[in-house]
Design an enzyme around this catalytic site. Structure first.
Site, PDB file in Angstrom:
ATOM      1  N   ASN A  10       0.868  -1.182   0.000  1.00 31.28           N
ATOM      2  CA  ASN A  10       0.000   0.000   0.000  1.00 31.28           C
ATOM      3  C   ASN A  10       0.906   1.233   0.000  1.00 31.28           C
ATOM      4  O   ASN A  10       1.528   1.538   1.014  1.00 31.28           O
ATOM      5  CB  ASN A  10      -0.883  -0.034   1.263  1.00 31.28           C
ATOM      6  CG  ASN A  10      -1.675   1.242   1.458  1.00 31.28           C
ATOM      7  OD1 ASN A  10      -1.799   2.050   0.531  1.00 31.28           O
ATOM      8  ND2 ASN A  10      -2.224   1.419   2.657  1.00 31.28           N
ATOM      9  N   TRP A  11       0.960   1.895  -1.152  1.00 30.96           N
ATOM     10  CA  TRP A  11       1.874   3.051  -1.266  1.00 30.96           C
ATOM     11  C   TRP A  11       1.308   4.297  -0.599  1.00 30.96           C
ATOM     12  O   TRP A  11       2.001   5.303  -0.487  1.00 30.96           O
ATOM     13  CB  TRP A  11       2.160   3.347  -2.740  1.00 30.96           C
ATOM     14  CG  TRP A  11       3.144   2.398  -3.378  1.00 30.96           C
ATOM     15  CD1 TRP A  11       3.679   1.266  -2.820  1.00 30.96           C
ATOM     16  CD2 TRP A  11       3.708   2.492  -4.692  1.00 30.96           C
ATOM     17  NE1 TRP A  11       4.535   0.659  -3.698  1.00 30.96           N
ATOM     18  CE2 TRP A  11       4.572   1.399  -4.863  1.00 30.96           C
ATOM     19  CE3 TRP A  11       3.554   3.393  -5.740  1.00 30.96           C
ATOM     20  CZ2 TRP A  11       5.290   1.181  -6.043  1.00 30.96           C
ATOM     21  CZ3 TRP A  11       4.269   3.181  -6.926  1.00 30.96           C
ATOM     22  CH2 TRP A  11       5.129   2.083  -7.060  1.00 30.96           C
ATOM     23  N   LYS A  12       0.031   4.247  -0.220  1.00 30.59           N
ATOM     24  CA  LYS A  12      -0.627   5.417   0.391  1.00 30.59           C
ATOM     25  C   LYS A  12      -0.446   6.647  -0.522  1.00 30.59           C
ATOM     26  O   LYS A  12      -0.484   6.499  -1.738  1.00 30.59           O
ATOM     27  CB  LYS A  12      -0.088   5.657   1.798  1.00 30.59           C
ATOM     28  CG  LYS A  12      -0.085   4.390   2.636  1.00 30.59           C
ATOM     29  CD  LYS A  12       0.170   4.646   4.077  1.00 30.59           C
ATOM     30  CE  LYS A  12       0.312   3.325   4.810  1.00 30.59           C
ATOM     31  NZ  LYS A  12       0.237   3.463   6.248  1.00 30.59           N
ATOM     32  N   HIS A  94      -9.415   1.034   5.325  1.00 31.14           N
ATOM     33  CA  HIS A  94      -8.104   1.208   5.963  1.00 31.14           C
ATOM     34  C   HIS A  94      -8.281   2.140   7.161  1.00 31.14           C
ATOM     35  O   HIS A  94      -9.067   3.091   7.112  1.00 31.14           O
ATOM     36  CB  HIS A  94      -7.112   1.796   4.961  1.00 31.14           C
ATOM     37  CG  HIS A  94      -5.700   1.756   5.457  1.00 31.14           C
ATOM     38  ND1 HIS A  94      -5.224   2.657   6.374  1.00 31.14           N
ATOM     39  CD2 HIS A  94      -4.678   0.908   5.192  1.00 31.14           C
ATOM     40  CE1 HIS A  94      -3.956   2.377   6.651  1.00 31.14           C
ATOM     41  NE2 HIS A  94      -3.599   1.317   5.931  1.00 31.14           N
ATOM     42  N   GLU A 164      -5.100  -5.233  10.775  1.00 31.34           N
ATOM     43  CA  GLU A 164      -4.067  -4.207  10.936  1.00 31.34           C
ATOM     44  C   GLU A 164      -4.299  -3.475  12.258  1.00 31.34           C
ATOM     45  O   GLU A 164      -5.110  -2.521  12.300  1.00 31.34           O
ATOM     46  CB  GLU A 164      -4.143  -3.199   9.795  1.00 31.34           C
ATOM     47  CG  GLU A 164      -3.925  -3.813   8.428  1.00 31.34           C
ATOM     48  CD  GLU A 164      -3.373  -2.796   7.453  1.00 31.34           C
ATOM     49  OE1 GLU A 164      -2.275  -3.019   6.954  1.00 31.34           O
ATOM     50  OE2 GLU A 164      -4.017  -1.765   7.229  1.00 31.34           O
ATOM     51  N   GLY A 170       2.648   2.000  10.645  1.00 32.67           N
ATOM     52  CA  GLY A 170       3.585   3.107  10.446  1.00 32.67           C
ATOM     53  C   GLY A 170       4.338   3.519  11.695  1.00 32.67           C
ATOM     54  O   GLY A 170       4.962   4.571  11.724  1.00 32.67           O
ATOM     55  N   SER A 204       3.634  -2.486  10.220  1.00 35.32           N
ATOM     56  CA  SER A 204       5.090  -2.477  10.328  1.00 35.32           C
ATOM     57  C   SER A 204       5.734  -3.817   9.951  1.00 35.32           C
ATOM     58  O   SER A 204       6.707  -4.244  10.581  1.00 35.32           O
ATOM     59  CB  SER A 204       5.519  -2.039  11.731  1.00 35.32           C
ATOM     60  OG  SER A 204       5.058  -0.727  11.990  1.00 35.32           O
ATOM     61  N   GLY A 225       2.868  -1.324   4.264  1.00 34.15           N
ATOM     62  CA  GLY A 225       2.866   0.098   3.936  1.00 34.15           C
ATOM     63  C   GLY A 225       4.277   0.585   3.642  1.00 34.15           C
ATOM     64  O   GLY A 225       4.785   0.460   2.535  1.00 34.15           O
TER      65      GLY A 225
HETATM   66  C1  PEP Z   1      -0.674  -0.054   6.071  1.00 38.23           C
HETATM   67  O1  PEP Z   1      -0.766   1.143   5.872  1.00 38.23           O
HETATM   68  O2  PEP Z   1      -1.549  -0.807   5.642  1.00 38.23           O
HETATM   69  C2  PEP Z   1       0.490  -0.529   6.818  1.00 38.23           C
HETATM   70  C3  PEP Z   1       0.450  -1.747   7.277  1.00 38.23           C
HETATM   71  O3  PEP Z   1       1.529   0.357   6.983  1.00 38.23           O
HETATM   72  P1  PEP Z   1       2.977   0.018   7.617  1.00 38.23           P
HETATM   73  O4  PEP Z   1       3.449  -1.273   7.002  1.00 38.23           O
HETATM   74  O5  PEP Z   1       3.823   1.176   7.252  1.00 38.23           O
HETATM   75  O6  PEP Z   1       2.774  -0.131   9.094  1.00 38.23           O
END
Ligand code: PEP
Length: 249
Positions: A10-12, A94, A164, A170, A204, A225
């Site tokens: 997920n590049w956001k 999300h 999640e 993040g 993460s 992410g």
């Molecule tokens: C996400 O945004 O779905 C996510 C899991 O982010 P990260 O891996 O940066 O925690």
């Protein structure tokens, strides 16, 4: 029944046209993996991303969709539009959208249904906050989110669930393997097709913890992410799948 492993990025709100060489960079890891690989870039890059990964087996998806197919909804994107741009999946619910845009379970359900109707696989995100976990309410909260967010008719539908924990997204913090195992098994019990539905862990995930998380029986992949922005890290996470039990479930 076999469940295929899915590694999704997920590049956001990150990436530009110059980021599209990412697809060439992860192609070797994707080729050597039995996992399905999905990248969800910002919608401005979706079409070009779909072109960039054509023939590689890598898929692209949206990060959100509107619950309606078309209409007066300035700034929104519908599921059929994502599909036309080349998406196979779309992330819905999300936690960043639940928090930034006040998205409710009912709205997430409507978006999931719109996705299915357009021929997209919804990746439905659920997860508890730190306060909810500390209060011992994590499973109750996630079960309630699932009850409200899954499409009305979800049996035999191609759904993906992403667990999640909000506090792990993040932050560099990851849920313990025991907590992830317990939650994934609890989630499976809430699903109409528990044996066949793919449940991802997100929060993460990075090269250093991917093998442990992906090695859990009820973890069918990861939603990544930050580490999906660097091809070297994302390739290492893909490679960690091969350490999951063989033959692939
Ligand atoms: C996400 O945004 O779905 C996510 C899991 O982010 P990260 O891996 O940066 O925690």
């Amino acid at each position: 029944m076999a469940r295929r492993t899915l590694i999704a990025g997920n590049w956001k709100m990150n990436g530009s046209v110059s980021s599209l060489d990412f697809f060439d960079a992860i192609a070797p890891a994707a080729r050597n993996s039995q996992a399905e690989i999905l990248i969800c870039p910002p919608s401005t890059l979706l079409y070009q991303a779909a072109q960039a990964c054509a023939g590689s087996g890598i898929r692209v998806g949206g990060q959100d969709c509107h619950a309606r197919q078309s209409g007066a909804h300035t700034g929104d994107i519908s599921a059929p539009m994502l599909r036309e741009a080349g998406a196979s999946h779309v992330i819905v619910g999300h936690s960043e959208r639940r928090a930034d845009h006040g998205e409710t379970d009912a709205l997430v359900r409507a978006k999931s249904e719109a996705a299915l109707e357009a021929g997209l696989v919804p990746v439905i995100c659920v997860g508890e906050t730190r306060e909810e976990r500390e209060a011992g309410r994590a499973v109750e909260v996630v079960a309630s989110q699932l009850a409200g967010s899954l499409p009305e008719k979800s049996r035999d539908m191609p759904l993906v669930i992403a667990y999640e924990p909000v506090w792990a997204i993040g932050t560099g913090l990851t849920a313990s393997v025991d907590d992830v195992a317990n939650m994934h098994s609890a989630i499976r019990e809430c699903l109409p097709d528990p044996l066949t539905t793919c449940i991802l862990y997100g929060g993460s995930v990075k090269p250093g913890n991917a093998a442990d998380l992906l090695g859990l029986d009820d973890v069918d992949g990861a939603l990544v992410g930050g580490a999906s922005l660097k091809s070297i890290d994302f390739s290492a996470i893909i490679a960690a799948v091969s350490r999951k039990s063989e033959p692939l479930r």
